[in-house]
Scaffold this motif. Structure first.
Motif, mmCIF file in Angstrom:
data_model
loop_
_atom_site.group_PDB
_atom_site.id
_atom_site.type_symbol
_atom_site.label_atom_id
_atom_site.label_comp_id
_atom_site.label_asym_id
_atom_site.label_seq_id
_atom_site.Cartn_x
_atom_site.Cartn_y
_atom_site.Cartn_z
ATOM 1 N N ASP A 194 0.836 -1.207 0.000
ATOM 2 C CA ASP A 194 0.000 0.000 0.000
ATOM 3 C C ASP A 194 0.870 1.256 0.000
ATOM 4 O OD1 ASP A 194 -2.001 1.865 0.205
ATOM 5 O OD2 ASP A 194 -2.804 1.151 2.104
ATOM 6 N N LYS A 195 1.804 1.335 0.946
ATOM 7 C CA LYS A 195 2.677 2.505 1.015
ATOM 8 C C LYS A 195 3.549 2.626 -0.234
ATOM 9 C CE LYS A 195 3.076 3.254 5.986
ATOM 10 N NZ LYS A 195 4.021 3.428 7.122
ATOM 11 N N GLN A 198 1.674 4.204 -3.086
ATOM 12 C CA GLN A 198 1.497 5.638 -2.867
ATOM 13 C C GLN A 198 2.775 6.403 -3.202
ATOM 14 O OE1 GLN A 198 -0.474 6.781 0.927
ATOM 15 N NE2 GLN A 198 -0.830 4.589 1.225
ATOM 16 N N ALA A 201 3.335 6.427 -7.032
ATOM 17 C CA ALA A 201 2.416 7.369 -7.680
ATOM 18 C C ALA A 201 2.916 8.799 -7.501
ATOM 19 C CB ALA A 201 1.009 7.213 -7.096
ATOM 20 N N GLU A 202 3.411 9.098 -6.325
ATOM 21 C CA GLU A 202 3.978 10.433 -6.080
ATOM 22 C C GLU A 202 5.263 10.640 -6.884
ATOM 23 O OE1 GLU A 202 5.050 14.162 -4.755
ATOM 24 O OE2 GLU A 202 3.112 13.149 -4.787
ATOM 25 N N LEU A 297 -5.732 -0.868 -5.196
ATOM 26 C CA LEU A 297 -4.746 0.090 -4.706
ATOM 27 C C LEU A 297 -4.072 0.829 -5.861
ATOM 28 C CD1 LEU A 297 -3.032 -2.034 -1.884
ATOM 29 C CD2 LEU A 297 -4.578 -0.093 -1.579
ATOM 30 N N LYS A 300 -6.486 3.302 -7.399
ATOM 31 C CA LYS A 300 -6.662 4.462 -6.500
ATOM 32 C C LYS A 300 -5.489 5.427 -6.608
ATOM 33 C CE LYS A 300 -5.775 3.666 -2.169
ATOM 34 N NZ LYS A 300 -4.578 4.484 -1.837
ATOM 35 N N ASP A 301 -4.273 4.891 -6.621
ATOM 36 C CA ASP A 301 -3.091 5.756 -6.557
ATOM 37 C C ASP A 301 -2.676 6.321 -7.917
ATOM 38 O OD1 ASP A 301 -2.776 5.444 -3.801
ATOM 39 O OD2 ASP A 301 -1.692 3.563 -4.048
ATOM 40 N N MET A 537 4.849 9.076 5.539
ATOM 41 C CA MET A 537 4.901 7.698 5.066
ATOM 42 C C MET A 537 5.477 6.751 6.119
ATOM 43 S SD MET A 537 3.757 6.961 1.982
ATOM 44 C CE MET A 537 2.313 7.967 2.240
#
Length: 982
Positions: A194-195, A198, A201-202, A297, A300-301, A537
């Protein structure tokens, strides 16, 4: 004679395996799960799901729960083929810059940093307009770039991405660029998905090209390392002539020196905006995760990404090669011949046929090159096979000469094998054996996440037409190919003279121009600080993963086969077996032993020739190996359990009844002498030998080799006697396979020769490391652009109580891209492309820990690099955050590590040599949290700071005069004869 017909095929049994079931249908199907629709291919051994998000992002997922980790690739369909012609190397630059963060991480204060980054972008644009002939103006402008970059660095956080990945427990954080792809690589714990998503994506949302000029310097170093690599020069020369029009040959991935000197941040940003779009990217994962949860996931990201039209690079249609086109490449390494034919695109019928022909020529055991050239020792070594790319490929033949053999003779021998293929003078049943052996390889590779992911990633790069059914059906399609079709295709691609030939010759390369060092001031790395994004994070812990310890008392069953101890681990997953005869002595006990084991592959018996044995093993989809290290030796047989008896019997027959072959020994001696001469031309071998010289003295493990006279006087009977006597020496039997232990021991008892009493184990020579009492410099001359610098120091004897602090120190000080050494020498000071340092743990309890440092630097930065490493050795920078991360990384690695299969056996043996009879990881895991940064500092200061060292330097004496090294210690110039012992 057709040996496959003579001996009878054992191949058909392979096809009975349900994992390898041939002639299946591979068709696209559609399904839905968890609210998402995906495609899959029937009978796919990977059971991969192919998703396409609304913005065009491809997501390819395959589940494998062997260990709690996930291998991830994020490929982008772009590489050096898409570099602008006036900015070659741009795709590769960009790959480096995607590790620098965004406006949310990698920066302490984005609002304050941004104006300086904008100013740097504009300064580079001005710099590009200054003619390269105007060195004064360029130097002045670069000084301005350097100054502003120094100010900007006060707001940047170097390597924050790498540190963030380390905090998640990621391994192998990396990326690569080639002609058609840029791929970002990670291997994460399954609880970090999950992390991780994220963060990724960033990462791609708004990347910032900070710390550019120091990263540019790292690319300069990479270019210079390539200039020192004769293999790369051969490859680039081959491609440039096979593809005289296409970017495959006309643009190298790392770029030209001229373009490296004139980068444009504006052009890099334009390139990013053009190609880094979701419909040109994918996320490919293989590992332990829930497929339905993962796609949610990812969606979403990454749903923020917006699709844009992408125009692919269109390769021009190359005109047929009219040749031969002959090129020479010069350099200090050994001579060789490389021949290249242009072939068709990947994932096509042409590619499949090229793969098949490559295996017929060179499969490692029974191909034409294997038997007629390598096994017959007609050349020092040879190989053949395709190098496939999206629109074209290159079929390469390569060979190295024996002593006294010309490159022209090698070329003729290579082409003779091609002619045999074109005339159909090969064993046509080899096609079935190739298919069977490759299907066996696929079965072996199904556990490997990197292999699974790599296949899927390459398919994404090579195909926009959903070509996965073709990829996984290739072996089945191969099995349908007739010998007539092979011959016809061989005659098509190997037309007379339609090749490029590159002769690698020994000599000075007059064309090498290194990338000069610009004046760069050290930048601020802000190593102990972090951005708000990273703090967010890392603020919440990951869900726990419980480590799993190995109880060797129960994981390994012990038994006896006559007087030999058996270490047994059952294989409950498939029908593959691995059998080992393990000896606790090696070349330290007998210098002839490695040569004898090498000689075995060229021998036969009264019943079968050496070539017969190769074909028989290949027929059984089995293999054997025999090798000796300094203090151990392993003989092994592996393959399918149903062919176990045949394979083991073959090996036992060969070992016990092999006959001396004077002609084979004469050729082996020739090749050995040539190999020894070639080693003196290899900078890696020279560096390894020089390190041994510094560590042990004039007589050391590296030059503990046979003299020329000992080789000359050696007889076939001597070597065969060594081989025949091997079963008489004490050894242990290691087995991982599906047979029950009683069945295994009973069978092996009738197959394996074991004496009633063991012969006395030969005594081993002992080498002791030299203690450093004063600084000394060991120098070896080599014609290259770079300078290879090593530090060495002997430390205390092995002690299990020191393992935890040693591991902590290594991870903190020099273990990866987030370490002190990398941060300082590469990131802050731009002194090297590659650098690191560690305490090396000995393999045996009687041996000592050693410190090893390394910097690969440009010759003109040599002194700066030495001073930078010395400063770190004498004064350890303190960073509480990095220390905490080091502990977390070590613990996460243990939590997700799973020791299984043959790993149980060989980990047990390795621990045994260190005097340990339990899973040491448990005590290490429990002890890491008890240490403080002050403990690492105390260890560093006690063991390393202000101590004498051996400096080991391999460089060109034209660029670094040995006399100039006296400031570092007493200088000894070591000759190649002293290094190699011959």
């Amino acid at each position: 004679m057709n040996h496959f017909h003579k001996f009878g095929l054992g191949i058909l049994s392979i096809f009975a395996l349900h994992q390898l079931n041939a002639q299946q249908k591979y068709e696209w199907k559609e399904a839905s799960s968890g609210g998402y629709t995906y495609k899959y291919v029937t009978n796919d051994p990977l059971k991969a799901r192919f998703y396409t998000l609304k913005n065009g992002l491809k997501v390819i997922l395959t589940q494998n729960s062997k260990e709690p980790r996930i291998a991830v690739n994020i490929p982008v369909r772009t590489g050096s083929n898409n570099d602008p012609s006036d900015h070659t190397g741009l795709a590769h630059y960009l790959e480096h810059l995607l590790f620098k963060g965004t406006d949310r991480f990698g920066s302490l204060d984005w609002a304050k940093e941004k104006p300086y980054l904008d100013q740097i972008t504009n300064l580079y644009a001005e710099y590009n307009k200054i003619p390269t002939s105007d060195s004064v103006a360029r130097k002045s402008k670069y000084h301005e770039i350097d100054s502003v970059s120094g100010v900007a660095s006060h707001y940047s956080i170097a390597n924050e991405y790498d540190k963030l990945m380390a905090s998640l427990g990621s391994q192998g954080t990396n990326a690569h660029t080639s002609v058609e792809e840029t791929v970002y690589e990670e291997n994460i714990p399954s609880n970090a998905l999950d992390k991780f998503l994220q963060i990724q994506a960033e990462r791609f949302r708004n990347p910032q090209f900070r710390l550019f000029h120091t990263e540019l310097e790292a690319v300069y170093e990479e270019k210079n390392r390539g200039l020192d690599n004769d293999g790369w020069k051969i490859y680039e020369t081959l491609l440039s002539n096979v593809f005289p029009t296409s970017n495959y040959g006309q643009q190298t991935t790392i770029g030209t020196i001229e373009h490296l000197k004139n980068p444009s941040l504006i052009a890099i940003r334009d390139y990013y905006n053009k190609y880094y779009v979701p419909n040109n990217m994918a996320i490919v994962m293989s590992g332990d995760f829930n497929l339905d949860e993962a796609i949610k996931l990812i969606d979403k990201d990454f749903s923020y990404m917006v699709a844009k039209p992408v125009s692919d690079y269109q390769d021009p249609i190359e005109k047929p090669i009219v040749g031969p086109i002959v090129k020479d490449v010069y350099g200090p390494s050994a001579e060789s011949v490389t021949i290249g034919y242009r072939i068709g695109k990947s994932e096509s019928e042409d590619a499949m046929m090229s793969d098949l022909i490559g295996e017929i020529l060179n499969n490692g055991k029974a191909g034409l090159f294997d038997l007629n050239l390598n096994k017959a020792q007609k050349v020092a070594k040879s190989s053949a096979g395709p190098d496939q790319m999206k629109d074209y490929g290159v079929f390469e033949l390569s060979g190295s000469p024996k002593q006294g053999q010309s490159l022209e003779e090698v070329k003729d021998l290579l082409l003779q094998q091609v002619e045999l293929l074109k005339k159909g003078q090969f064993d046509t049943t080899l096609i079935k054996a190739i298919v069977a052996n490759n299907k066996l390889s696929v079965l072996k590779g199904l556990d490997n996440n990197d292999a699974r992911m790599g296949m899927l990633m390459k398919d994404f790069i090579n195909s926009k037409s959903d070509n996965w059914p073709f990829v996984i059906s290739e072996l089945d399609n191969m099995s349908k190919v007739s010998a007539k079709e092979v011959i016809a295709y061989a005659n098509e691609i190997f037309k007379d003279n339609n090749y490029v030939i590159v002769y690698k010759k020994k000599g000075e390369d007059k064309n090498v121009i290194k990338v000069d060092k610009p004046a760069i001031s050290p930048v601020e790395t802000n190593a102990g600080r972090q951005s708000d994004f990273v703090a967010q994070m890392t603020s919440t812990p990951l869900p726990p993963i419980q480590p799993k310890w190995v109880n060797y008392a129960t994981a390994i069953q012990k038994a006896k086969v006559k007087t030999a101890e058996v270490l047994y681990v059952p294989n409950k997953e498939n029908s593959l077996f691995n059998l080992y005869y393990y000896y606790d002595f090696g070349s330290y006990s007998n210098k002839y032993l490695p040569l004898a084991l090498n000689y075995l592959q060229f021998l036969g018996t009264d019943k079968y020739s050496s070539a017969d044995f190769s074909k028989l093993f290949y027929d059984q989809a089995a293999s054997f190996s025999a090798s000796a290290s300094a203090e151990s030796m392993t003989l092994s047989v592996n393959g399918l359990n149903e062919n176990y008896t045949k394979a083991v019997s073959l090996f036992e027959d060969l070992l016990l009844h092999c006959k001396g072959d004077d002609e084979a020994l004469k050729s082996l001696k020739n090749r050995m002498l040539k190999s020894r001469a070639d080693a003196k031309l290899n900078k890696g071998a020279i560096a390894s030998g020089l390190r041994n010289y510094a560590a042990y003295g004039a007589k050391n493990p590296f030059n503990n080799v046979l003299s020329d006279k000992e080789i000359e006087d050696l007889t076939a009977d001597q070597l065969v006697k060594i081989l025949h006597e091997l079963p008489n020496y004490k050894h242990r039997i290691l087995y991982y396979g599906p047979q029950a232990l009683p069945v295994f021991t009973a069978k092996l008892g009738s197959l394996h020769s074991i004496p009633a009493t063991w012969a006395a184990t030969p005594k081993a020579i002992k080498f002791d490391r030299v203690a450093q009492t004063e600084n000394e410099v060991y120098f070896a001359n080599y014609d290259m652009v770079q300078s290879e610098i090593y530090w060495h120091r002997k430390l205390d004897q092995f002690d299990t109580s020191k393992l935890a602090i040693v591991n902590l120190f290594n991870n903190y000080f020099g273990g990866d891209m987030g370490s002190i050494v990398f941060q300082t020498i590469r990131e802050a000071k731009a002194l090297a492309y590659s650098t690191g340092a560690l305490i090396s743990t000995p393999a045996k309890k009687e041996e000592v820990f050693t410190f090893i440092g390394y910097v690969g630097s440009q010759a003109d930065k040599h002194d700066d690099a030495i001073h930078a490493m010395n400063e770190l050795i004498d004064t350890l920078p303190l960073n509480e955050h990095s220390f905490t991360s080091a502990i977390g990384t070590l613990k996460k690695d243990i939590e997700t590590e799973r020791i299984t299969k043959t790993g149980i056996l060989f980990n047990y043996l390795a621990l045994e040599k260190q005097g340990i009879n339990y899973d040491i990881r448990k005590s290490l895991y429990n002890s890491y949290g008890k240490y403080k940064l002050s403990d690492v500092v105390n260890y560093h200061d006690t063991e390393l700071a202000n101590k004498p060292y051996s400096y080991i330097i391999v460089a060109s004496d034209k660029k670094i005069a040995p006399d100039s090294l006296k400031d570092y210690g007493k200088v000894k110039v070591v000759s190649l004869e002293d290094i190699f012992g011959y």
